[in-house]
Each structure stands twice: as C-alpha cells, then as structure tokens.
Design an enzyme around this catalytic site. Structure first.
Site, PDB file in Angstrom:
ATOM      1  CE1 TYR A  57      39.839  83.346 -53.893  1.00  7.95           C
ATOM      2  CE2 TYR A  57      41.935  83.907 -54.890  1.00  7.95           C
ATOM      3  CZ  TYR A  57      40.913  84.206 -54.006  1.00  7.95           C
ATOM      4  OH  TYR A  57      40.965  85.318 -53.241  1.00  7.95           O
ATOM      5  CD  GLU A  59      35.383  83.754 -54.554  1.00  8.79           C
ATOM      6  OE1 GLU A  59      34.569  83.893 -55.485  1.00  8.79           O
ATOM      7  OE2 GLU A  59      36.003  84.691 -54.033  1.00  8.79           O
ATOM      8  CG  ASP A 203      32.436  80.145 -29.372  1.00 12.15           C
ATOM      9  OD1 ASP A 203      33.253  79.245 -29.656  1.00 12.15           O
ATOM     10  OD2 ASP A 203      32.697  81.362 -29.456  1.00 12.15           O
ATOM     11  CB  THR A 229      39.107  77.778 -32.876  1.00 11.27           C
ATOM     12  OG1 THR A 229      39.210  77.154 -31.590  1.00 11.27           O
ATOM     13  CG2 THR A 229      38.678  79.236 -32.678  1.00 11.27           C
ATOM     14  CE  LYS A 232      40.886  79.554 -29.331  1.00  8.95           C
ATOM     15  NZ  LYS A 232      39.806  80.476 -28.922  1.00  8.95           N
ATOM     16  NE  ARG A 238      46.168  81.159 -35.139  1.00  6.85           N
ATOM     17  CZ  ARG A 238      46.328  80.886 -33.832  1.00  6.85           C
ATOM     18  NH1 ARG A 238      47.270  80.058 -33.441  1.00  6.85           N
ATOM     19  NH2 ARG A 238      45.548  81.436 -32.936  1.00  6.85           N
TER      20      ARG A 238
HETATM   21  C1  LIG Z   1      39.339  81.657 -29.406  1.00 11.49           C
HETATM   22  C2  LIG Z   1      37.890  81.909 -29.391  1.00 11.49           C
HETATM   23  C3  LIG Z   1      37.228  82.502 -30.475  1.00 11.49           C
HETATM   24  C4  LIG Z   1      37.927  83.189 -31.602  1.00 11.49           C
HETATM   25  O1  LIG Z   1      38.812  82.523 -32.324  1.00 11.49           O
HETATM   26  P1  LIG Z   1      39.867  83.266 -33.255  1.00 11.49           P
HETATM   27  O2  LIG Z   1      40.334  82.149 -34.082  1.00 11.49           O
HETATM   28  O3  LIG Z   1      40.901  83.835 -32.333  1.00 11.49           O
HETATM   29  O4  LIG Z   1      39.154  84.328 -34.023  1.00 11.49           O
HETATM   30  C5  LIG Z   1      35.845  82.576 -30.433  1.00 11.49           C
HETATM   31  N1  LIG Z   1      35.153  82.129 -29.385  1.00 11.49           N
HETATM   32  C6  LIG Z   1      35.750  81.593 -28.316  1.00 11.49           C
HETATM   33  C7  LIG Z   1      34.932  81.112 -27.172  1.00 11.49           C
HETATM   34  C8  LIG Z   1      37.141  81.471 -28.277  1.00 11.49           C
HETATM   35  O5  LIG Z   1      37.719  80.966 -27.197  1.00 11.49           O
END
Ligand SMILES: *Cc1c(COP(=O)(O)O)cnc(C)c1O
Length: 422
Positions: A57, A59, A203, A229, A232, A238
């Site tokens: 932990y 925090e 994003d 994220t 991807k 993840r």
């Molecule tokens: C995949 C994605 C997210 C969310 O990611 P998670 O890890 O699935 O919560 C947010 N914004 C965009 C543009 C995404 O493609």
C-alpha cells in the site's frame, strides 16, 4: 507452447484458472487480433505486473506517503514519472490512475463542478463514454454538449466545435476518442479552448504509442491536460497516466489521490515504467510508424475490395468500416469474422441509422498485428480474409469461415507472440 512467464505455482494451486490462462494465450496466438484498443505487451511488462509490488500500500505520492515502507516503491513511481515526462516532453506526470476512465474522471474533479458544461465528441461519432455520454457518470453529473464529424468527410467538424464552445462556454473541452481514424488537430482545439476560457483535455488513450513514437502529432504544448491509457498503442499494462503542464499538475494529483482513488497499483506502475522505457527506444519509433503503414495498407486493400471506410481511409492505427453496402450488419459480421480467426469489434458509424447494439460498422486496428511482425505486404491477404468472411457470413457459409481460420492459423504460426512460446 506455454504461457511465458511460466505458471508452475498457479498450475499446481489452481489448475482451473491456469488452464483458462493457457487457453486465452493460445487464442491470442491463433487469431488475427484487430481490436483497435488492444495489443501484445512484452514479456518484461508481463513479468513486472506479476511481482510482489502488488502486496504494498502506498497512498500518496513519492516522499509524501501515508504508509511506511516506501523505500522501494517511491523509486519505482519516480522512475515511471520521469520516464513519462521525458518520453512525452511533459512538465508533469501522474501514473496512478487505475485506467482511462478514472483518469478522465480526475480531469473533471480537478477542473469542473457538478452541473458544469463540458464539450466532448458524441459517442456514435467516435467519442468516449467518459466525454459526457448520457449513460456515463460524466453525462449524468455534468451538462454535456457534443460535437461530431462532418457527413461529407467523416472528419471532426471544427466549425461546429467552435460554434458550440462559443455558445455554451464549457468548463472542459475533450479532444480525442475511441473511433477516430484521422489525425486530431490539437492546435485548432487549443485555439478554441483559449478563446472561451475552457481547459482542453486531450484524451490520447488510443494514440499514445503513436505520439510517443512520432507517428502522430503531440498535444503537449497545446493541451494543458492529457489523459491516456497505457495499454493500447503504448503497449503497456492496463492502466493510465495524466500528463499536465506545471500549472495544472497539482490539481490533477489532488484529484487522483485523495480525490478519487486510494492506493496506487504498484505492480502496474512498475510495468508502466517498463513500457515507457521500451517506448523510448528506436525500435518503438519503428513500431509506431509500422502500425500506421500497416493501417494505410489495410485501408487501401479494403478499398480495392469495395469496402466503405469512414473518412475514406486512415492516418493512424484505426479503420472504421461501414458495411451497409455489403448487406450485413456490424454485429453478425464481427461474429462471423471471429469464427474465421479475425477478431474485431462491431461499432457504430457516424450518422448510423441502426441501433448501437446492432450497428452498421466494424472497427479495426493494426497495433497488435504490427507487434506480431506483420507488415504492409500482408495486408492484402488480411483484406481478402475479411472480404471472404463477410461474404460467407451474409450467405451463412460456415465451412468458408473454417477454411479462413485455418489459413489465418497457418500464417500466424510464423509470427511469434510475446507471452506464449515453447
Ligand atoms: C479506452 C479509452 C478510455 C478508457 O479507458 P479504460 O481503461 O477502458 O477505462 C478513455 N478514453 C478513450 C478515448 C479511450 O479510447
């Protein structure tokens, strides 16, 4: 072939779960994986996620923790933060968000109040749930306004973004999404946000690896807050990160902890650091460009076979195919393709006349097949399989699907996957 790293303790203790993991590894090995949000992480990343760091932990932030015993964890998180800042050229990085959705929530918590107006891309046009879509907490607790793409071009309508921003004066503007096949114009978004006094959140969940590898323009210097994220195109575990300029960094940190989360997932932080280290190499730059080359080649091959691509093609890793002209919906096509060894997802297309759970399109991405080592010369073959499978699905020819799956299997046998080998 077995899962790597090995699972001897797991196999002895829980053969049922170990068996399922083996089956999943094999499935990932045997399929052409075209889900645009997925990838194959390296064995180094896999090893980092499976470490004793999960026991701890911590925090707070390095040097400011609420639990003792952070001699090692602080160093892990500092490394991850340093690597993130260096890779993207950002002034501030937070590597603690559990995933992309909580990272976006942190941006809301940091800069908006419940009921505030937020401007994001509509989900059916390619936006993400967390950009204010109605079923998401962000659509229920804030007042969302949505922009979309132009019907004629399939590209983001920046005139509409500007008009909506001027009219509604949003607190936050989101640039980015989950099904955008074209380059995102961060300077244009920045200009609009500046004019109306909104905080621009870029994003880059889908394209972070392309940005890191120089295959997509960076939002750094244009968006004061960047969420992403890590799993991807960036090819990490993840997880998620938030990059910010110096001015917005403090508010982001407070929003992530204690605003939204408790203890960070330290094993994930370590794996993020490993992935960021990998992403800083010349090999990763080559990878990012190869992802885009593959997507362009696949787009060309599909166009030659009469497929209709939203926006007419792609600039990044992603293709959105409108199957209306092929006489089949996205869902039955995606299900048939899965049986043919080609894994992807059904997706709405802009101005889709069909329902979201049975839309007109399929979404494809080349991040995973590029990691496997497939290159532009393989893309005509992929397009041929997709074409044959879609035709077979429309006529209910199960044998044709099986034949394709066998051909897919044969090709992939020559392209090893990290995480599964002899
Ligand atoms: C995949 C994605 C997210 C969310 O990611 P998670 O890890 O699935 O919560 C947010 N914004 C965009 C543009 C995404 O493609």
């Amino acid at each position: 072939m077995t899962h790597q790293p090995g699972m001897s303790a797991l196999t002895a203790a829980d053969p049922e779960i170990a068996g399922l993991v083996e089956r999943e590894a094999r499935r990932q090995h045997d399929k052409i994986r075209l889900i645009a949000s997925e990838n194959y992480v390296s064995e180094a990343v896999l090893e980092a996620t499976g470490t004793v760091l999960t026991n701890k932990y911590s925090e707070g932030y390095p040097g400011r923790r609420y639990y003792e015993g952070q001699q090692v964890i602080d160093q892990v998180e500092r490394l991850a933060v340093q690597r993130a800042k260096a890779l993207f050229g950002a002034e501030h990085a937070n590597v603690q968000p559990y995933s992309g959705s909580p990272a976006n929530l942190a941006a809301y918590l940091a800069f908006a109040k419940p009921g505030d107006t937020v401007l994001g891309m509509a989900l059916p046009d390619g936006g993400h749930l967390t950009h204010g879509w109605s079923v998401s907490a962000t659509g229920k607790w804030f007042d969302p306004v949505r922009y979309g793409v132009r019907k004629e071009t399939g590209r983001v309508d920046l005139d509409q973004v500007r008009d909506l921003a001027r009219r509604h004066r949003p607190t936050l503007i989101f640039a980015g999404g989950t099904a955008i096949p074209r380059t995102i114009d961060f300077p244009a978004f920045a200009e609009i946000a500046r004019e109306v006094g909104a905080v621009l959140v870029a994003d880059i969940a889908h394209i972070a690896g392309l940005v890191a590898g120089g295959a997509h323009p960076s939002p750094v210097g244009y968006a004061p807050v960047i969420t992403t994220t890590t799993h991807k195109t960036l090819r990490g575990p993840r997880g998620a990160m938030i990059l910010a300029d110096a001015e917005h960094g403090k508010a982001i940190d407070k929003a992530v902890f204690p605003g939204l989360q408790g203890g960070p997932h330290n094993h994930t932080t370590a794996a993020i650091a490993v992935a960021l280290g990998e992403a800083a190499t010349p090999e990763f730059r080559d990878y990012a460009h190869a992802v885009v080359d593959n997507a362009r080649a696949l787009a060309e091959a599909l166009l030659e076979r009469g497929f209709d691509l939203v926006s007419g093609g792609t600039d990044n890793h992603l293709l959105l195919v409108d199957l209306t002209g092929k006489g089949i919906g996205g869902k039955p096509a995606a299900q048939a393709l899965d049986r043919a060894g080609v894994e992807l997802n059904y997706n709405t297309v802009p101005f889709d006349p069909r329902k979201p759970f049975d839309p007109s399109g399929i979404r494809l991405g080349t991040s995973s097949i590029t990691t496997r080592g497939l290159r532009p010369e393989h893309q005509p073959r992929l397009a041929e399989w997709i074409d044959r499978a879609v035709t077979a699905a429309a006529s209910g020819d199960e044998q044709a699907l099986e034949r394709i799956a066998a051909e897919v299997h044969e090709l992939l046998a020559a392209y090893p996957m990290p995480g599964y080998r002899a």
